[in-house]
Design an enzyme around this catalytic site. Structure first.
Site, mmCIF file in Angstrom:
data_model
loop_
_atom_site.group_PDB
_atom_site.id
_atom_site.type_symbol
_atom_site.label_atom_id
_atom_site.label_comp_id
_atom_site.label_asym_id
_atom_site.label_seq_id
_atom_site.Cartn_x
_atom_site.Cartn_y
_atom_site.Cartn_z
ATOM 1 N N ASP A 11 0.839 -1.195 0.000
ATOM 2 C CA ASP A 11 0.000 0.000 0.000
ATOM 3 C C ASP A 11 0.873 1.243 0.000
ATOM 4 O O ASP A 11 1.897 1.295 0.665
ATOM 5 C CB ASP A 11 -0.937 0.010 1.211
ATOM 6 C CG ASP A 11 -0.215 0.247 2.519
ATOM 7 O OD1 ASP A 11 0.738 -0.495 2.820
ATOM 8 O OD2 ASP A 11 -0.577 1.198 3.247
ATOM 9 N N SER A 12 0.456 2.261 -0.781
ATOM 10 C CA SER A 12 1.131 3.555 -0.825
ATOM 11 C C SER A 12 2.586 3.387 -1.275
ATOM 12 O O SER A 12 2.827 2.917 -2.383
ATOM 13 C CB SER A 12 1.011 4.240 0.540
ATOM 14 O OG SER A 12 1.376 5.595 0.468
ATOM 15 N N ALA A 13 3.556 3.737 -0.442
ATOM 16 C CA ALA A 13 4.956 3.491 -0.815
ATOM 17 C C ALA A 13 5.210 2.006 -0.992
ATOM 18 O O ALA A 13 6.033 1.604 -1.827
ATOM 19 C CB ALA A 13 5.887 4.069 0.247
ATOM 20 N N VAL A 26 -2.125 -0.954 -3.840
ATOM 21 C CA VAL A 26 -3.138 -0.240 -3.066
ATOM 22 C C VAL A 26 -2.743 1.229 -2.977
ATOM 23 O O VAL A 26 -1.698 1.563 -2.404
ATOM 24 C CB VAL A 26 -3.266 -0.857 -1.664
ATOM 25 C CG1 VAL A 26 -4.256 -0.073 -0.822
ATOM 26 C CG2 VAL A 26 -3.693 -2.321 -1.779
#
Length: 320
Positions: free
Chosen positions: A155-157, A182
């Site tokens: 998710d994200s990074a 994500v």
């Protein structure tokens, strides 16, 4: 018309950390995310049969990791990379996400604690993520035991690391069954500070502030991960800039409507599709960046995350 901001999430936003880059330090960012995880301990985490601390091989030595599984038979294997802007986040802050992956996909999940900046700058996190995947694949009998059903997720990074690692796997002959991205960071050219680059993604202006993750905080994260802004053109941090996306692993891509990263995530989904890669895309209407961690409070967040994980399960079960 897209759905309005989920009312429950609107009430949560003022309680969330990582919102003031003017005063934030790497340590305070880490402390605040860990404190948020600690505050949720009153709610029991989703139960799994096994949650054990292990090590995997990173680019510079052994990395802490955590293995989650239900049952003991052959299963898919997912290598998971936590978010936190590369700088913050760890095994504890994303423990619930890893558990939900196990429960809803049936996979063995290995959550990897890659090295973080500013202590280790780009491409350290990418190199650790790719090394961890290679190590897990080499030792697949210790995990799910099925080389045809290996995936990456984040998710994200962590979604950035999953996306770039999936490309590295393609280029080195490791065939993945799928990638779950994500609300990923996809294009950091300009470090979120360049008006020309930002204009390519209207969500960076529409959702610049007020919805938890801000454009200014993304600029702060990039400034810590990259030693200089010129590195942003490297596909290992900006996968949208890769020369080719052909033959990348089938993907599930999620974005959040009220997120500065929305449009680059959508652009990556479309670019993968244009390259012939099967993609399931989820828009995350009414939701903010980080909603995979808000499912205990928001029915809308939980349902959208479950839909994405269900699509990922299909990829993992299908295999290669």
């Amino acid at each position: 018309m897209p759905l309005p901001l989920d009312a429950i999430i609107a009430n949560i936003i003022p309680l969330l950390p990582l919102r003031d880059p003017a005063t934030m330090t790497p340590q305070s960012a880490r402390d605040s995310l860990r404190a948020l995880a600690e505050a949720r301990k009153a709610v029991p985490p989703p139960p799994v049969d096994v949650a054990s601390d292990i090590e995997v091989q990173g680019a510079g030595g052994k990395l802490a990791a955590r293995l989650y599984r239900n049952g003991s038979g052959t299963a898919p294997t997912v290598i998971f990379f936590h978010g936190g802007g590369w700088v913050a986040g760890d095994l504890e802050t994303h423990d619930r996400q890893a558990r939900n992956l196990v429960i809803e996909t049936g996979a063995v999940v290995i959550s990897v604690d890659y090295r973080r900046p500013p202590e280790t700058r780009f491409p350290g996190a990418f190199e650790d993520a790719f090394a961890a995947v290679r190590d897990v694949v080499a030792r697949i009998s210790e995990f799910g035991g099925d080389l045809s059903r290996v995936g990456v997720a984040g998710d994200s990074a962590g979604g950035n690391l999953a996306a770039t690692t999936a490309l590295a796997c393609r280029d080195t002959g490791i065939t993945l069954a799928g990638q779950l991205l994500v609300y990923p960071v996809i294009d950091v050219v300009g470090n979120f500070a360049d008006p020309t680059e930002n204009a390519k993604f209207p969500s960076r202006a529409e959702n610049a502030e007020g919805y938890f993750l801000s454009r200014a905080v993304m600029e702060w994260f990039c400034g810590h991960y990259l030693a200089n802004s010129a590195q942003g053109t490297d596909w290992r941090v900006s996968p949208l800039r890769a020369t080719s996306l052909k033959r990348a692993a089938p993907a599930v891509v999620t974005t959040a409507w009220f997120d500065p990263l929305r449009d680059e995530g959508h652009a990556y989904a479309k670019a993968l599709q244009a390259a012939g890669v099967p993609v399931a895309y989820h828009t995350g209407e009414g939701l903010i960046h980080g909603y995979f961690g808000l499912g205990d409070a928001s029915d809308a967040a939980r349902a959208e995350a479950q839909r994405a994980r269900a699509d990922f399960r299909v990829l993992l079960e299908r295999g290669v």
